[in-house]
Design an enzyme around this catalytic site. Structure first.
Site, mmCIF file in Angstrom:
data_model
loop_
_atom_site.group_PDB
_atom_site.id
_atom_site.type_symbol
_atom_site.label_atom_id
_atom_site.label_comp_id
_atom_site.label_asym_id
_atom_site.label_seq_id
_atom_site.Cartn_x
_atom_site.Cartn_y
_atom_site.Cartn_z
ATOM 1 N N GLN A 1 0.854 -1.200 0.000
ATOM 2 C CA GLN A 1 0.000 0.000 0.000
ATOM 3 C C GLN A 1 0.889 1.249 0.000
ATOM 4 O OE1 GLN A 1 -3.581 -0.597 2.873
ATOM 5 N NE2 GLN A 1 -1.988 -2.003 3.592
ATOM 6 N N HIS B 1 -1.450 1.264 -4.265
ATOM 7 C CA HIS B 1 -1.882 2.662 -4.176
ATOM 8 C C HIS B 1 -1.041 3.564 -5.070
ATOM 9 C CE1 HIS B 1 -3.935 1.896 -0.036
ATOM 10 N NE2 HIS B 1 -4.668 1.525 -1.046
HETATM 11 N N1 APR Z 1 6.585 -2.560 12.770
HETATM 12 C C1 APR Z 1 5.400 -3.205 12.549
HETATM 13 N N2 APR Z 1 4.202 -2.573 12.525
HETATM 14 C C2 APR Z 1 4.217 -1.243 12.736
HETATM 15 C C3 APR Z 1 5.398 -0.507 12.978
HETATM 16 C C4 APR Z 1 6.620 -1.219 12.991
HETATM 17 N N3 APR Z 1 7.805 -0.612 13.209
HETATM 18 N N4 APR Z 1 5.062 0.806 13.149
HETATM 19 C C5 APR Z 1 3.723 0.873 13.017
HETATM 20 N N5 APR Z 1 3.209 -0.350 12.768
HETATM 21 C C6 APR Z 1 1.819 -0.729 12.516
HETATM 22 C C7 APR Z 1 0.797 0.068 13.280
HETATM 23 O O1 APR Z 1 0.542 -0.562 14.530
HETATM 24 C C8 APR Z 1 -0.421 -0.019 12.345
HETATM 25 O O2 APR Z 1 -1.179 -1.191 12.597
HETATM 26 O O3 APR Z 1 1.574 -0.449 11.151
HETATM 27 C C9 APR Z 1 0.208 -0.121 10.957
HETATM 28 C C10 APR Z 1 0.129 1.165 10.179
HETATM 29 O O4 APR Z 1 -1.234 1.408 9.912
HETATM 30 P P1 APR Z 1 -1.641 2.731 9.092
HETATM 31 O O5 APR Z 1 -0.923 3.898 9.651
HETATM 32 O O6 APR Z 1 -3.143 2.726 9.029
HETATM 33 O O7 APR Z 1 -1.034 2.499 7.638
HETATM 34 P P2 APR Z 1 -1.629 1.580 6.488
HETATM 35 O O8 APR Z 1 -2.302 0.375 7.046
HETATM 36 O O9 APR Z 1 -0.561 1.376 5.501
HETATM 37 O O10 APR Z 1 -2.747 2.544 5.839
HETATM 38 C C11 APR Z 1 -3.379 2.077 4.667
HETATM 39 O O11 APR Z 1 -4.383 4.245 4.404
HETATM 40 O O12 APR Z 1 -4.167 6.494 4.501
HETATM 41 C C12 APR Z 1 -4.223 5.438 3.638
HETATM 42 O O13 APR Z 1 -3.283 5.301 1.513
HETATM 43 C C13 APR Z 1 -2.947 5.304 2.864
HETATM 44 O O14 APR Z 1 -1.837 3.291 2.159
HETATM 45 C C14 APR Z 1 -2.402 3.952 3.269
HETATM 46 C C15 APR Z 1 -3.646 3.233 3.763
#
Ligand code: APR
Length: 249
Positions: free
Chosen positions: A101, A119
């Site tokens: 993503q 994305h």
């Molecule tokens: N190691 C493992 N997991 C982690 C770490 C790490 N160092 N740091 C954060 N996380 C986890 C968080 O706990 C959370 O569950 O990664 C996840 C990040 O979630 P989001 O911030 O929601 O990101 P994502 O899931 O990629 O969002 C999906 O949302 O805003 C849109 O287009 C954007 O691609 C993105 C989509």
């Protein structure tokens, strides 16, 4: 955790079709904030005002404020041990495709070849008026990158309200439907349709291995093995376990 790492490694060694779904969490240790954790991007920039296609059309200057701030961080970022570890699993033929993503290109820089950018990506820009395309690098000096026709350009990342690129969508669905194992790494699984991929894989009999700092709604519903912790720590340990299982085989 050790027992679960070994179990996960055995699944990866036996699986003939393994894919990964990654999110912003896998790049946090490269210095790129994720979106929904404390201090994440959406705490600073309201996605309704900065991340929808309507917001971009209405006020591209404002959205470019966020985009330029993100770009400065991404340009400094280097692949971390999690990106590199997935590249190693791909070389060992224990990972066949990554569906990401993220738009930071760090999987490719970390050595992975088969990467589907669900994305889109931030390396190219498009004109919503005349359809011309540009490389982001050739427009880096212009704070507001502008097309020859005068329109402010949009990066080829998918904003809320835009369709997922058809090729990425179809290929990802195909891979999830045939997967025997799925690694879900660093995603809150909050955003559709990317978050339907784990369910499709599960329905078709795949084993789900989730790596995340904290539980998500997948953990108690479809995850078979939950490896809690940071991706940069867990992925390399998983790769070592896979090496060990392969040597014993
Ligand atoms: N190691 C493992 N997991 C982690 C770490 C790490 N160092 N740091 C954060 N996380 C986890 C968080 O706990 C959370 O569950 O990664 C996840 C990040 O979630 P989001 O911030 O929601 O990101 P994502 O899931 O990629 O969002 C999906 O949302 O805003 C849109 O287009 C954007 O691609 C993105 C989509």
């Amino acid at each position: 955790m050790i027992g679960m790492l070994k179990k996960a490694a055995e699944i990866l060694v036996l699986s003939k079709r393994t894919i990964a779904l990654t999110g912003a969490g896998i790049s946090v240790e490269s210095g790129i904030p994720d979106f929904r954790s404390a201090g994440g991007l959406w705490e600073k920039f309201d996605p309704a005002e900065y991340a929808t296609i309507d917001a971009f059309r209405a006020n591209p200057e404002k959205v470019w404020e966020m985009l330029r701030e993100m770009e400065a961080i991404v340009l400094q970022a280097r692949p971390n041990k999690a990106h590199i570890g997935l590249g190693e699993l791909e070389k060992m033929k224990c990972l066949h495709y990554i569906i990401t993503q993220n738009v930071d290109n760090l999987h490719q820089e970390g050595g992975a070849k088969n990467v589907i950018e669900y994305h889109g990506n931030s390396a190219t820009l498009s004109c919503l008026t005349c359809g011309r395309h540009y490389n982001a690098s050739e427009k880096r000096e212009e704070y507001l990158p502008t097309c020859r026709c005068g329109t402010i350009l949009k990066p080829d990342v998918i904003f809320f309200g835009e369709a997922i690129p058809a090729k990425a969508m179809n290929r990802s669905f195909q891979l999830a439907s045939a997967a025997e194992a799925l690694l879900v790494i660093g995603t809150s699984a909050a955003v559709s349709p990317a978050n339907t991929i784990p369910g499709v894989a599960k329905q078709n009999g795949a084993r789900i291995i989730e790596i995340n700092k904290e539980e998500t709604h997948l953990t108690s519903s479809i995850t078979d093995i939950f490896l809690q912790g940071s991706a940069g720590d867990i992925v390399p340990r998983l790769v070592e376990e896979v090496r060990g299982v392969r040597e014993q085989a």
